[in-house]
Design a protein around this motif. Structure first.
Motif, PDB file in Angstrom:
ATOM      1  N   ASP A  78       1.001  -1.022  -0.342  1.00 33.45           N
ATOM      2  CA  ASP A  78       0.264   0.078  -0.090  1.00 33.45           C
ATOM      3  C   ASP A  78       0.542   1.328  -0.085  1.00 33.45           C
ATOM      4  OD1 ASP A  78      -2.660  -1.109   0.000  1.00 33.45           O
ATOM      5  OD2 ASP A  78      -2.995  -1.330   1.769  1.00 33.45           O
TER       6      ASP A  78
ATOM      7  N   GLU B 243       0.519   3.972  -3.146  1.00 32.05           N
ATOM      8  CA  GLU B 243       0.636   5.589  -2.549  1.00 32.05           C
ATOM      9  C   GLU B 243       1.477   6.713  -3.183  1.00 32.05           C
ATOM     10  OE1 GLU B 243       0.207   8.139   1.284  1.00 32.05           O
ATOM     11  OE2 GLU B 243      -0.849   6.199   1.227  1.00 32.05           O
ATOM     12  N   ARG B 244       3.063   5.412  -3.237  1.00 33.32           N
ATOM     13  CA  ARG B 244       3.803   7.172  -3.950  1.00 33.32           C
ATOM     14  C   ARG B 244       3.610   6.721  -5.430  1.00 33.32           C
ATOM     15  NH1 ARG B 244       7.234   4.278   0.041  1.00 33.32           N
ATOM     16  NH2 ARG B 244       7.857   2.374  -1.572  1.00 33.32           N
TER      17      ARG B 244
ATOM     18  N   MET C 260       1.198   6.272  -7.137  1.00 32.96           N
ATOM     19  CA  MET C 260      -0.603   6.971  -6.890  1.00 32.96           C
ATOM     20  C   MET C 260      -0.186   8.364  -8.240  1.00 32.96           C
ATOM     21  SD  MET C 260      -2.806   5.304  -9.430  1.00 32.96           S
ATOM     22  CE  MET C 260      -4.101   6.316  -8.998  1.00 32.96           C
ATOM     23  N   VAL C 261       0.528   8.837  -6.555  1.00 39.98           N
ATOM     24  CA  VAL C 261       1.238  10.102  -6.554  1.00 39.98           C
ATOM     25  C   VAL C 261       1.592  11.028  -7.644  1.00 39.98           C
ATOM     26  CG1 VAL C 261       2.267  12.417  -5.317  1.00 39.98           C
ATOM     27  CG2 VAL C 261       0.654  10.564  -3.513  1.00 39.98           C
ATOM     28  N   GLU C 262       2.687   9.640  -8.216  1.00 43.07           N
ATOM     29  CA  GLU C 262       3.653  10.631  -9.197  1.00 43.07           C
ATOM     30  C   GLU C 262       2.864  10.503 -10.620  1.00 43.07           C
ATOM     31  OE1 GLU C 262       7.756   8.979 -11.318  1.00 43.07           O
ATOM     32  OE2 GLU C 262       7.055   8.409  -9.894  1.00 43.07           O
TER      33      GLU C 262
ATOM     34  N   SER D 191      -0.307  10.140 -11.282  1.00 46.74           N
ATOM     35  CA  SER D 191      -1.504  11.384 -10.898  1.00 46.74           C
ATOM     36  C   SER D 191      -1.265  13.020 -11.217  1.00 46.74           C
ATOM     37  CB  SER D 191      -2.546  11.250 -10.017  1.00 46.74           C
ATOM     38  OG  SER D 191      -2.129  11.122  -8.469  1.00 46.74           O
TER      39      SER D 191
ATOM     40  N   GLY E 176      -0.112  13.904  -8.106  1.00 47.56           N
ATOM     41  CA  GLY E 176      -0.400  14.058  -6.761  1.00 47.56           C
ATOM     42  C   GLY E 176      -2.038  14.476  -6.589  1.00 47.56           C
ATOM     43  N   LYS E 177      -2.188  14.142  -7.683  1.00 46.74           N
ATOM     44  CA  LYS E 177      -3.731  13.728  -7.280  1.00 46.74           C
ATOM     45  C   LYS E 177      -5.156  12.968  -6.787  1.00 46.74           C
ATOM     46  CE  LYS E 177      -4.701  16.899 -11.371  1.00 46.74           C
ATOM     47  NZ  LYS E 177      -4.947  17.282 -13.757  1.00 46.74           N
ATOM     48  N   SER E 178      -4.303  12.135  -7.113  1.00 44.96           N
ATOM     49  CA  SER E 178      -4.436  10.940  -6.212  1.00 44.96           C
ATOM     50  C   SER E 178      -3.141  10.050  -5.183  1.00 44.96           C
ATOM     51  CB  SER E 178      -4.703   9.924  -6.889  1.00 44.96           C
ATOM     52  OG  SER E 178      -5.405   8.701  -6.493  1.00 44.96           O
ATOM     53  N   LYS E 179      -3.714   9.523  -4.348  1.00 45.65           N
ATOM     54  CA  LYS E 179      -2.965   9.019  -2.781  1.00 45.65           C
ATOM     55  C   LYS E 179      -3.352   7.662  -2.906  1.00 45.65           C
ATOM     56  CE  LYS E 179      -2.600  11.574   0.563  1.00 45.65           C
ATOM     57  NZ  LYS E 179      -1.324  12.332   1.849  1.00 45.65           N
TER      58      LYS E 179
ATOM     59  N   ASN F  73      -3.758   4.364  -2.408  1.00 49.88           N
ATOM     60  CA  ASN F  73      -4.063   2.573  -2.592  1.00 49.88           C
ATOM     61  C   ASN F  73      -4.295   1.159  -2.778  1.00 49.88           C
ATOM     62  OD1 ASN F  73      -4.960   1.791  -0.530  1.00 49.88           O
ATOM     63  ND2 ASN F  73      -3.225   2.613   1.466  1.00 49.88           N
TER      64      ASN F  73
END
Length: 256
Positions: free
Chosen positions: A198, A202-203, A205-207, A209, A211-214, A216
């Motif tokens: 997770d 999470e990292r 998804m941040v990359e 998107s 930074g639009k989504s975190k 996991n």
């Protein structure tokens, strides 16, 4: 690692393609490679439909939640579990013999998946990219009607093929220890390993998107499994000749 391992370890789904066409010879080479995948009892219980009709492409794209790459990709294939060819070759219909059993359907689904993955690996070795389109099952009856599928044929997924016009980052997978067990299924280790994953996802998804989504992996799976989806699949299977002879040899106490 060798070239094959490097290629497998760098797989990414491609959803944006250049306008460069995939010639027929290349497509047929890819599908011949697909045919060499392992097959249960050599049944080869799958078929592939190449969708070249623009109207049918548009209809399939709409069924598949309006995913634009279904119409934009140079090649769009629909992979089907196919027991019809076996039945016809052996002189059986859906009600005779033991063609449309759950076991044979499972074998056909596995055959289709193995052949399709061979196709993806072959395509990537030639510089192409691909993405699977499971969303053609959103309205599976409509797909079967559109493609004029006979009984004992089930559309399983679509596949876009073409030359990549993007280079997405690699999507991380679960730690190997979360999927590899020794001699027995070890449920006790799952919580910690999924927690580790997770943080990784999470990292990612941040990359991905910006930074639009975190979200996991657990968040995404919980959302996916908290709402019904494609609840007509069992009805489709039962209406298309599968299972029709499933109860022949059941004990009376097993019948519902």
């Amino acid at each position: 690692m060798n070239e094959t391992m490097n290629r497998l370890m760098s797989h990414r789904s491609i959803r944006k393609f250049t306008e460069k066409p995939v010639n027929r010879e290349t497509l047929e080479d890819i599908l011949r490679a697909a045919q060499m995948a392992s097959s249960s009892s050599n049944m080869q219980a799958y078929s592939v439909i190449n969708i070249t009709d623009p109207q049918k492409r548009r209809q399939l794209a709409h069924i598949a939640s309006d995913q634009s790459y279904v119409t934009e990709s140079p090649v769009f294939l629909v992979w089907c579990a196919d027991l019809q060819r076996l039945a016809a070759s052996c002189g059986f219909d859906a009600g005779s013999g033991y063609v449309g059993t759950t076991e044979n359907l499972v074998a056909a689904l596995v055959d289709a998946a193995l052949a399709a993955q061979n196709a993806v690996v072959a395509a990537e070795s030639l510089g192409l990219g691909a993405v699977y389109i499971g969303a053609i099952r959103n309205h599976i009856h409509a797909v079967a009607e559109l493609l004029e599928l006979p009984e004992l044929v089930m559309p399983v997924f679509g596949m876009c093929l073409g030359y990549p016009d993007q280079e997405p980052i690699l999507r991380p997978r679960l730690p190997l220890a979360a999927v590899l067990h020794e001699n027995r299924y070890d449920a006790d280790k799952i919580t910690d390993l999924v927690g580790e994953y997770d943080l990784t996802t999470e990292r990612y998804m941040v990359e991905r998107s910006g930074g639009k989504s975190k979200a996991n992996w657990t968040d995404s799976m919980k959302k996916k499994l908290s709402a019904p989806i494609r609840m007509d699949i069992a009805r489709f299977i039962g209406s298309r000749g599968f299972w029709r002879n499933e109860e022949k040899d059941m004990n009376p106490g097993e019948r519902q």
